[in-house]
Design a protein around this motif. Structure first.
Motif, mmCIF file in Angstrom:
data_model
loop_
_atom_site.group_PDB
_atom_site.id
_atom_site.type_symbol
_atom_site.label_atom_id
_atom_site.label_comp_id
_atom_site.label_asym_id
_atom_site.label_seq_id
_atom_site.Cartn_x
_atom_site.Cartn_y
_atom_site.Cartn_z
ATOM 1 N N ASN A 1 -5.245 -75.891 65.065
ATOM 2 C CA ASN A 1 -4.941 -74.462 65.142
ATOM 3 C C ASN A 1 -4.457 -74.080 66.537
ATOM 4 N N LEU A 2 -5.110 -74.637 67.579
ATOM 5 C CA LEU A 2 -4.725 -74.294 68.946
ATOM 6 C C LEU A 2 -3.343 -74.854 69.291
ATOM 7 N N VAL A 3 -3.047 -76.090 68.863
ATOM 8 C CA VAL A 3 -1.743 -76.693 69.159
ATOM 9 C C VAL A 3 -0.626 -75.969 68.415
ATOM 10 N N VAL A 4 -0.833 -75.685 67.125
ATOM 11 C CA VAL A 4 0.195 -74.998 66.333
ATOM 12 C C VAL A 4 0.440 -73.596 66.879
ATOM 13 N N ASN A 5 -0.643 -72.882 67.239
ATOM 14 C CA ASN A 5 -0.467 -71.547 67.815
ATOM 15 C C ASN A 5 0.319 -71.619 69.116
ATOM 16 N N ALA A 6 0.034 -72.641 69.937
ATOM 17 C CA ALA A 6 0.771 -72.804 71.193
ATOM 18 C C ALA A 6 2.249 -73.045 70.914
ATOM 19 N N ALA A 7 2.558 -73.909 69.935
ATOM 20 C CA ALA A 7 3.955 -74.193 69.592
ATOM 21 C C ALA A 7 4.661 -72.943 69.098
ATOM 22 N N HIS A 8 3.990 -72.157 68.254
ATOM 23 C CA HIS A 8 4.597 -70.926 67.741
ATOM 24 C C HIS A 8 4.844 -69.928 68.866
ATOM 25 N N ALA A 9 3.895 -69.832 69.810
ATOM 26 C CA ALA A 9 4.072 -68.909 70.932
ATOM 27 C C ALA A 9 5.264 -69.322 71.787
ATOM 28 N N TRP B 1 5.858 -79.082 67.110
ATOM 29 C CA TRP B 1 6.131 -78.837 68.527
ATOM 30 C C TRP B 1 7.308 -79.614 69.115
ATOM 31 N N LYS B 2 7.786 -80.642 68.415
ATOM 32 C CA LYS B 2 8.732 -81.547 69.078
ATOM 33 C C LYS B 2 10.071 -80.890 69.400
ATOM 34 N N TYR B 3 10.411 -79.812 68.658
ATOM 35 C CA TYR B 3 11.684 -79.155 68.933
ATOM 36 C C TYR B 3 11.556 -78.031 69.968
ATOM 37 N N VAL B 4 10.294 -77.629 70.296
ATOM 38 C CA VAL B 4 10.129 -76.474 71.187
ATOM 39 C C VAL B 4 9.351 -76.793 72.459
ATOM 40 N N ALA B 5 8.560 -77.869 72.463
ATOM 41 C CA ALA B 5 7.687 -78.090 73.620
ATOM 42 C C ALA B 5 7.503 -79.573 73.887
ATOM 43 N N GLU B 6 7.108 -79.839 75.113
ATOM 44 C CA GLU B 6 6.764 -81.184 75.534
ATOM 45 C C GLU B 6 5.259 -81.238 75.803
ATOM 46 N N PRO B 7 4.473 -82.016 75.043
ATOM 47 C CA PRO B 7 3.028 -82.092 75.307
ATOM 48 C C PRO B 7 2.744 -82.936 76.539
ATOM 49 N N ARG B 8 1.812 -82.483 77.346
ATOM 50 C CA ARG B 8 1.384 -83.228 78.534
ATOM 51 C C ARG B 8 -0.131 -83.372 78.475
ATOM 52 N N LEU C 1 1.952 -78.622 57.443
ATOM 53 C CA LEU C 1 2.369 -79.869 58.081
ATOM 54 C C LEU C 1 3.149 -80.787 57.138
ATOM 55 N N ALA C 2 3.044 -80.493 55.818
ATOM 56 C CA ALA C 2 3.603 -81.424 54.844
ATOM 57 C C ALA C 2 5.090 -81.645 55.056
ATOM 58 N N ALA C 3 5.813 -80.529 55.258
ATOM 59 C CA ALA C 3 7.269 -80.664 55.426
ATOM 60 C C ALA C 3 7.579 -81.467 56.677
ATOM 61 N N GLY C 4 6.854 -81.154 57.759
ATOM 62 C CA GLY C 4 7.109 -81.883 59.004
ATOM 63 C C GLY C 4 6.741 -83.345 58.886
ATOM 64 N N ILE C 5 5.586 -83.610 58.259
ATOM 65 C CA ILE C 5 5.179 -85.004 58.094
ATOM 66 C C ILE C 5 6.166 -85.742 57.190
ATOM 67 N N SER C 6 6.628 -85.032 56.144
ATOM 68 C CA SER C 6 7.612 -85.643 55.242
ATOM 69 C C SER C 6 8.871 -86.003 56.013
ATOM 70 N N HIS C 7 9.281 -85.092 56.911
ATOM 71 C CA HIS C 7 10.474 -85.374 57.721
ATOM 72 C C HIS C 7 10.213 -86.537 58.669
ATOM 73 N N GLU C 8 8.995 -86.531 59.272
ATOM 74 C CA GLU C 8 8.660 -87.603 60.203
ATOM 75 C C GLU C 8 8.653 -88.964 59.515
ATOM 76 N N ILE C 9 8.198 -88.974 58.247
ATOM 77 C CA ILE C 9 8.180 -90.238 57.495
ATOM 78 C C ILE C 9 9.579 -90.560 56.947
ATOM 79 N N ASN C 10 10.307 -89.510 56.550
ATOM 80 C CA ASN C 10 11.613 -89.717 55.911
ATOM 81 C C ASN C 10 12.616 -90.359 56.865
ATOM 82 N N ARG D 1 3.358 -83.227 65.114
ATOM 83 C CA ARG D 1 4.573 -83.476 65.909
ATOM 84 C C ARG D 1 5.725 -82.572 65.488
ATOM 85 N N ASN D 2 5.930 -82.406 64.202
ATOM 86 C CA ASN D 2 7.078 -81.635 63.748
ATOM 87 C C ASN D 2 6.972 -80.162 64.115
#
Length: 722
Positions: free
Chosen positions: A604-612, A574-581, A450-459, A571-572
């Motif tokens: 783990n469940l959210v990240v696996n869903a995003a990867h799928a 799933w935000k490019y591949v999915a919309e959470p509801r 998550l570090a890279a994504g969080i870094s991007h989200e903060i950057n 967020r980083n």
């Protein structure tokens, strides 16, 4: 007999001649004769009563309750045709049947229309038909003949009522005796022992069917015969010596013997006792014996079994201990000596709880033993518990006790198999430590991912906040120069000088810095900066909540907030591949859980869903997917469903998806520990459930069930808290 005595006294007072008749009838009641003989004698006495005008003819019938008819039992001077005609008379038929049906004395002065049983040559006569009653039950009817034209005499009626009461007592007594005799005879005949009786001359009087069967005769054929009729001279003489000793000494012989009959040798248990008469004199020999070959074989087998059990028990590595109802040790194998440090001679007869650590362990052991030995093991049989024992009565060590019930000699005992689990406990502690380390490593892996994504989200907000601050810095510098020009213009005007030149300079400065532009953009830059700082703060707070180690044990946790936090930090992913509801139940109660561990599960469940979903997008099958997360209350559990529109889980790997190190991701993209740890966290640590289902619209659905009240599991989590 109180009613009979009262009637007897009343009748005696009215006529002293009745007394000897009643005495004679009562003597019949006390005799040892059969019922038929007693009834025959009683009928003769009644017919010859000196004060009545009864003819010397009559009969006594007994009633059948099943068929409701009278059966002829005895008679005196009864006409021969009546022997057959009156053998069975239904209730209500003829005078005797009417007496039975109406339960009262029927009198007839002559042969009238009530005489339904007639024959040619019947002589004129009258009748008393007296019911023999026991309460409301009809036992029989007494029929007594009268001279033709004899009127009903109340004196005779009272006598007959009293006589009927005596007959009732005779019938009931004799039937009771017959019933007792029948029961006694049935008992004798159905006993598994061989039974016989001999008279003082050592001749057989009787025997039961088993004894007769051994001799290959009928029981009625043994009377008057001797042992020499059935056995060899040597055996017959031995039996005679035993019988004479019993008769002469009045003592009993009881022993195990080997008997041979018709070439077959068997082991028997023999008992011979004196048969005494009413005065205590020996009237013969009572004998009883039974084949105890099976018992002997069973005793031998039991001894062999005990030897085998002892050998097996002493070769076992686990301690095997048996205690009685008083919690005293009665068996202690060699492994017990090694485990507890006491020899068998030091422990047998002692209470085992002296070597169980005082406190909860000793109390639990006492409850188990009491439950087994006093309630036949119905509640604790087969239970396995962990206790703390004392080696040599001092050194505590952990044991596993498997306890069950065993009945010996009519008493319940507790038998326990005890295992020293010191090494297992050490291994469990190592496993728990490794599990904690693995969980921490997985958490660090997740944080690393998550570090890279969080870094991007903060950057991103940090960058436009920095740009806005730079713009504001330059704008302030321009405004400071304009302010200096304004100050100079004010000074010239106040001093009375010519302001034209400075006024033109001020206008040029305003055009240079584009004052109108600054008036519009500075507030917007400030607003954007504040928004960016708020965005950064939200991300930092979410990350702090997500990664907080939590308290030891369980705390009340808002599951909906935990899910929202997890979505924020991921967020980083799933935000490019999915919309959470989200469909989160508003009435969801807080639950007792380990929040940091459940955060990891949701991540783990959210990240696996995003990867799928990303895999589906890479295949060109879709542009953007959905991740649906819902919560709801189901009884005393909370259900969390995480659905995705990804590739789904093939049927062939569903059973393995929660296995350690199992992954379908490319090398370097997953370790196969995420779902395994999620399963362990939910099922083992929180006593919930985790399963995967097919999404009807495509993809997979992971369903988590968590108990609302985790009070009982606080202790489980304390040692696993990282």
């Amino acid at each position: 007999m109180s009613k009979l005595q009262n009637l007897n006294e009343d009748t005696s007072a009215s006529d002293s001649a009745l007394h000897p008749v009643l005495v004679a009838l009562l003597q019949i009641r006390l005799s040892n004769r059969a019922l038929r003989d007693c009834m025959q004698e009683a009928l003769r006495i009644i017919l010859t009563a000196p004060f009545s005008e009864l003819l010397p003819s009559g009969a006594i019938f007994l009633a059948s309750r099943e068929t409701r008819e009278l059966q002829l039992l005895v008679h005196e001077n009864l006409a021969k045709p009546l022997h057959t005609l009156c053998a069975r008379v239904p209730f209500g038929h003829c005078l005797c049947g009417r007496a039975a049906a109406e339960r009262q004395i029927m009198h007839a002065a002559c042969v009238d229309e009530r005489h339904e049983i007639l024959f040619d040559g019947i002589q004129p006569h009258g009748h008393y038909n007296v019911p023999i009653l026991s309460g409301a039950r009809v036992l029989g009817v007494m029929v007594l003949y009268l001279p033709h034209g004899h009127r009903r005499d109340e004196r005779e009626v009272r006598f007959l009522e009293t006589a009927a009461l005596v007959l009732t007592s005779i019938i009931e007594r004799k039937r009771f005796e017959e019933q007792q005799e029948s029961h006694y005879q049935s008992l004798i005949e159905n006993l598994p022992q061989r039974i016989f009786y001999k008279d003082p001359d050592l001749r057989y009087v009787s025997c039961n069917r088993l004894y007769a069967r051994d001799l290959e005769i009928q029981p009625g054929d043994i009377g008057g015969r001797c042992d020499t009729d059935f056995y060899s001279p040597e055996q017959a003489e031995q039996f005679a010596r035993e019988d004479r000793w019993v008769i002469e000494s009045g003592e009993t012989i009881e022993k195990d013997v080997i008997r041979s009959y018709r070439g077959v040798e068997s082991s028997y248990h023999l008992l011979k006792a004196p048969l005494r008469g009413p005065a205590g004199l020996v009237m013969g020999v009572f004998g009883m014996y039974w084949d105890n070959s099976e018992e002997k074989r069973a005793q031998t087998a039991l001894k062999e079994s005990e030897e085998k059990f002892s050998a097996m028990a002493n070769s076992a590595q686990d301690a095997i201990v048996m205690v009685n109802q008083d919690e005293e040790v009665i068996f202690w194998n060699m492994a017990s000596e090694t485990m507890f440090g006491f020899q068998v001679e030091d422990i047998v007869g002692q209470r085992l709880d002296d070597w169980i650590e005082p406190g909860e362990s000793r109390d639990e052991f006492a409850r188990l033993v009491a439950g087994l030995t006093r309630s036949r093991g119905e509640h604790v049989a087969g239970r396995t518990v962990e206790l703390t024992a004392l080696r040599r009565g001092v050194e505590p060590f952990p044991i596993e006790l498997s306890i069950s019930a065993l009945q010996l000699k009519g008493q319940w005992h507790a038998i326990g198999i005890i295992r020293d689990i010191s090494e297992r406990k050490k291994a469990e502690q190592q496993r728990q430590l490794m599990e904690v380390q693995l969980r921490q490593a997985q958490k660090l892996e997740s944080i690393g991912q998550l570090a890279a994504g969080i870094s991007h989200e903060i950057n991103t907000p940090s960058q436009f906040v920095g740009d806005n601050i730079q713009f504001l810095k330059e704008a302030i510098q321009d405004l400071q120069r304009l302010r200096a020009d304004y100050r100079a213009l004010v000074d010239v005007v106040e001093s009375g000088g010519d302001p034209a030149l400075l006024l033109r300079q001020v206008r040029e400065r305003e055009e240079e810095i584009d004052l109108e532009f600054l008036n519009e953009e500075v507030p917007r830059a400030i607003e954007q900066s504040l928004e960016g700082i708020g965005r950064i703060g939200k991300i930092v707070r979410a990350m702090k909540e997500f990664s907080h180690p939590g308290a030891a044990g369980m705390v009340e946790t808002d599951i909906n907030r935990a899910i929202s936090t997890t979505l924020e930090v991921s967020r980083n992913e799933w935000k490019y591949v999915a919309e959470p509801r989200l469909d989160l139940a508003e009435d969801l109660p807080k639950i007792l859980c380990a929040p940091d561990q459940l955060n990891q599960v949701f991540l783990n469940l959210v990240v696996n869903a995003a990867h799928a979903i990303a895999d589906v997008i890479e295949q060109g099958d879709a542009r953007r997917g959905t991740i649906d997360i819902s919560t709801r209350l189901l009884g005393d559990q909370i259900e969390i469903r995480v659905s995705d529109s990804g590739t789904g889980v093939p049927a062939g790997i569903k059973e393995r998806i929660f296995d350690p190190f199992f992954t379908t991701k490319a090398v370097g993209k997953g370790t196969g520990q995420g779902l395994c740890i999620a399963y362990t966290t939910v099922v083992e640590h929180h006593h919930g459930s985790l399963r995967v289902e097919d999404n009807p619209s495509g993809g997979a659905v992971f369903v988590v069930l968590l108990p609302v009240d985790g009070t009982e599991r606080v202790g489980d989590m304390a040692s696993l808290s990282d």
